[in-house]
Design a protein around this motif. Structure first.
Motif, PDB file in Angstrom:
ATOM      1  N   UNK A  86       1.055  -1.446   0.219  1.00 34.61           N
ATOM      2  CA  UNK A  86       0.102   0.250  -0.274  1.00 34.61           C
ATOM      3  C   UNK A  86       0.605   1.324  -0.185  1.00 34.61           C
ATOM      4  N   UNK A  87       0.665   2.800  -0.648  1.00 34.91           N
ATOM      5  CA  UNK A  87       0.915   3.347  -1.032  1.00 34.91           C
ATOM      6  C   UNK A  87       0.309   4.586  -0.822  1.00 34.91           C
ATOM      7  N   UNK A  88       1.188   5.759  -0.439  1.00 31.35           N
ATOM      8  CA  UNK A  88       0.292   7.130   0.838  1.00 31.35           C
ATOM      9  C   UNK A  88       0.887   7.960  -0.268  1.00 31.35           C
ATOM     10  N   UNK A  89       0.252   8.654  -1.044  1.00 27.22           N
ATOM     11  CA  UNK A  89       0.962  10.107  -1.482  1.00 27.22           C
ATOM     12  C   UNK A  89       0.038  10.566  -1.534  1.00 27.22           C
ATOM     13  N   UNK A  90       0.529  11.863  -0.145  1.00 28.40           N
ATOM     14  CA  UNK A  90      -0.777  12.869   1.124  1.00 28.40           C
ATOM     15  C   UNK A  90      -0.031  13.946   1.068  1.00 28.40           C
ATOM     16  N   UNK A  91      -0.447  14.999   1.527  1.00 26.35           N
ATOM     17  CA  UNK A  91      -0.047  15.850   1.861  1.00 26.35           C
ATOM     18  C   UNK A  91       0.567  15.726   3.484  1.00 26.35           C
ATOM     19  N   UNK A  92       1.549  16.438   3.379  1.00 23.12           N
ATOM     20  CA  UNK A  92       2.188  16.856   5.569  1.00 23.12           C
ATOM     21  C   UNK A  92       1.301  17.785   6.026  1.00 23.12           C
ATOM     22  N   UNK A 132      -1.799  -2.689   8.669  1.00 21.46           N
ATOM     23  CA  UNK A 132      -1.319  -3.074   7.361  1.00 21.46           C
ATOM     24  C   UNK A 132      -0.045  -1.399   7.681  1.00 21.46           C
ATOM     25  N   UNK A 133       0.557  -1.780   7.073  1.00 21.01           N
ATOM     26  CA  UNK A 133       1.607  -1.425   7.084  1.00 21.01           C
ATOM     27  C   UNK A 133       2.605  -0.204   5.557  1.00 21.01           C
ATOM     28  N   UNK A 134       2.046   1.001   5.101  1.00 22.71           N
ATOM     29  CA  UNK A 134       1.640   1.579   4.479  1.00 22.71           C
ATOM     30  C   UNK A 134       3.200   2.554   3.968  1.00 22.71           C
ATOM     31  N   UNK A 135       3.775   2.003   2.806  1.00 23.67           N
ATOM     32  CA  UNK A 135       5.007   3.218   2.361  1.00 23.67           C
ATOM     33  C   UNK A 135       4.233   4.955   2.061  1.00 23.67           C
ATOM     34  N   UNK A 136       4.970   5.358   2.253  1.00 30.49           N
ATOM     35  CA  UNK A 136       4.380   7.099   2.151  1.00 30.49           C
ATOM     36  C   UNK A 136       5.777   8.153   1.184  1.00 30.49           C
ATOM     37  N   UNK A 137       4.736   8.628   0.424  1.00 33.07           N
ATOM     38  CA  UNK A 137       5.883  10.379   0.303  1.00 33.07           C
ATOM     39  C   UNK A 137       4.832  11.227   0.021  1.00 33.07           C
ATOM     40  N   UNK A 138       5.525  12.193   0.724  1.00 32.78           N
ATOM     41  CA  UNK A 138       5.000  13.388   0.808  1.00 32.78           C
ATOM     42  C   UNK A 138       5.019  14.107  -0.514  1.00 32.78           C
ATOM     43  N   UNK A 139       3.634  14.888  -0.810  1.00 31.27           N
ATOM     44  CA  UNK A 139       2.740  15.306  -1.891  1.00 31.27           C
ATOM     45  C   UNK A 139       3.656  16.737  -2.605  1.00 31.27           C
ATOM     46  N   UNK A 140       2.604  17.545  -0.436  1.00 26.17           N
ATOM     47  CA  UNK A 140       2.681  18.960  -0.425  1.00 26.17           C
ATOM     48  C   UNK A 140       3.268  19.068   1.166  1.00 26.17           C
ATOM     49  N   UNK A 141       3.459  19.919   1.066  1.00 22.83           N
ATOM     50  CA  UNK A 141       3.519  20.529   2.935  1.00 22.83           C
ATOM     51  C   UNK A 141       3.035  21.588   3.133  1.00 22.83           C
ATOM     52  N   UNK A 142       2.133  21.348   4.308  1.00 20.28           N
ATOM     53  CA  UNK A 142       1.223  22.672   4.777  1.00 20.28           C
ATOM     54  C   UNK A 142       1.539  23.014   6.291  1.00 20.28           C
ATOM     55  N   UNK A 143       1.273  24.439   6.592  1.00 19.61           N
ATOM     56  CA  UNK A 143       1.651  24.922   8.096  1.00 19.61           C
ATOM     57  C   UNK A 143       0.196  24.834   7.916  1.00 19.61           C
ATOM     58  N   UNK A 144      -0.135  24.579   8.654  1.00 17.51           N
ATOM     59  CA  UNK A 144      -1.886  24.442   9.796  1.00 17.51           C
ATOM     60  C   UNK A 144      -1.299  24.190  11.259  1.00 17.51           C
ATOM     61  N   UNK A 145      -3.198  23.849  11.609  1.00 17.23           N
ATOM     62  CA  UNK A 145      -3.023  23.085  12.972  1.00 17.23           C
ATOM     63  C   UNK A 145      -4.143  23.079  12.059  1.00 17.23           C
TER      64      UNK A 145
END
Length: 409
Positions: free
Chosen positions: A9-15, A35-48
């Motif tokens: 399983x791969x996750x491509x999502x924002x941080x 499930x042990x998912x792999x992950x790649x960051x697609x965007x960086x955000x400044x948020x709370x």
């Protein structure tokens, strides 16, 4: 759906640095399903948890470099991303099942993905998950590949999830939860990976997310549901030493009965401490258990575990053993730390309050050693049976110490 049994399983999502949404939420949700998912960051955000201040999307070249060194995925969960990258992901993984959780705008009003570009790339995803407001903007209706969630307004009493011609209702919990879309879409993708049909994946994801939200505060917290695993583990750890307790019980069980209590890391009262209800008692010279370990019932060893944990958080397990001078000698010879408690030293305000003696006793032992000792014992008092208490990290460690003092080890 293609065979994904040998793929990952791969996750491509924002941080999201608050961990309420984005790739951190995705990974936590997959982990909830084992499930042990792999992950790649697609965007960086400044948020709370309340507001998004900025989003910076990564270039495909950077994302592709990271994807290229990882095993080929069978399921890909896509979250916050530049929409045109869906085509590139599909070209790279033509046989993967892609679940796209579309995020047009944050709840605080920050615009992420341009609707017109999202529309151009919808066909590259196998499943699209979005809320009813986003579906309205994009002109999407529920279908066999579009899942629409509703009930985001404060006035809504129900959350309705639509998939094809089906509509699933669940009670809307009070409060605001950051990251529900990420968690639901990841759970959906996870269930697909486990072999669920899309319809059953929707149902199962709703059920689990509801349980997660019941334990969450402000943001979706799958890790809180993981505490239930620790409850099982604590009970299982206690039950695993029953055989040994039966073997040595003839030598260890005092007149008042014996118990072994094991606290959870976050325990605050006796009902968050596992123990053997009704204590372990001798009947015709043989140990008898009323039942397996449980969080029910009261226990003086449970109270001791809570007090010990308040001084040394890793000391979560306690048992009481029949007093025998030889046992104390064995403990000292074995190198265990031993504290002798003199009940005559108790202040009047301690003697007069039920249960206060144990708290005072442990406090004095801690002051003496700067830590919780292995053994605290007393030689009895008017109306009080002489007793040995053994402290440790877990039941296994406590039983090993108990064997040492009775001369088995």
């Amino acid at each position: 759906m293609s065979d994904t049994s040998e793929k990952r399983v791969m996750v491509i999502s924002g941080f999201d640095p608050s961990a309420g949404a984005g790739i951190l939420q995705d990974i936590k949700s997959f982990a909830l399903l084992g499930i042990s998912a792999m992950g790649v960051v697609s965007a960086y955000t400044i948020q709370n948890t309340h507001k998004v201040f900025l989003a910076r999307f990564r270039k495909w070249e950077e994302i592709d470099q990271e994807l290229s060194v990882l095993p080929e995925p069978g399921i890909i969960k896509v979250g916050l991303i530049s929409p045109e990258m869906l085509r590139l992901i599909r070209e790279k993984y033509p046989s993967a099942v892609i679940v796209w959780n579309i995020v047009l705008r944050s709840s605080s009003g920050y615009d992420f993905e341009p609707p017109e570009i999202v529309k151009e790339n919808l066909t590259y995803a196998d499943f699209v998950i979005l809320n009813n407001e986003e579906a309205g903007i994009l002109g999407l209706e529920p279908s066999d590949r579009v899942v629409v969630t509703g009930g985001h307004g404060k006035e809504a009493e129900k959350v309705i999830v639509k998939f094809g011609r089906l509509a699933f209702e669940t009670t809307r919990l009070p409060g605001r939860y950051h990251g529900t879309g990420c968690a639901f879409s990841s759970l959906f993708a996870g269930h697909l990976y486990l072999g669920y049909s899309p319809e059953e994946a929707v149902k199962a994801s709703i059920e689990i997310l509801q349980k997660v939200l019941e334990k969450s505060n402000q943001q979706v917290q799958p890790e809180m549901l993981a505490r239930d695993w620790m409850k099982f583990d604590v009970l299982d750890s206690l039950n695993s030493v029953k055989k040994e307790l039966l073997t040595v019980g003839e030598k260890t069980i005092p007149e008042v009965g014996q118990n072994v209590s094991y606290a959870l890391p976050w325990s605050k009262d006796e009902f968050e401490v596992a123990k053997f209800p009704g204590r372990i008692r001798l009947k015709e010279g043989k140990p008898v258990f009323v039942s397996d370990a449980s969080f029910a019932d009261y226990s003086h060893t449970a109270r001791m575990a809570l007090v010990a944990k308040s001084f040394s958080p890793h000391i979560r397990c306690v048992t009481n053993v029949r007093y025998c001078a030889e046992y104390i000698d064995n403990a000292i010879k074995s190198g265990l730390t031993v504290f002798k408690y003199d009940r005559n030293s108790e202040p009047e305000d301690v003697k007069s309050v039920d249960g206060k003696s144990m708290e005072w006793m442990i406090q004095q032992a801690y002051k003496t050693f700067g830590k919780i000792p292995d053994i605290i014992y007393d030689e009895g008092f008017w109306g009080k049976e002489a007793m040995i208490r053994i402290f440790g990290r877990n039941p296994k460690e406590v039983i090993e110490k108990m064997k040492k003092i009775i001369g088995i080890l």
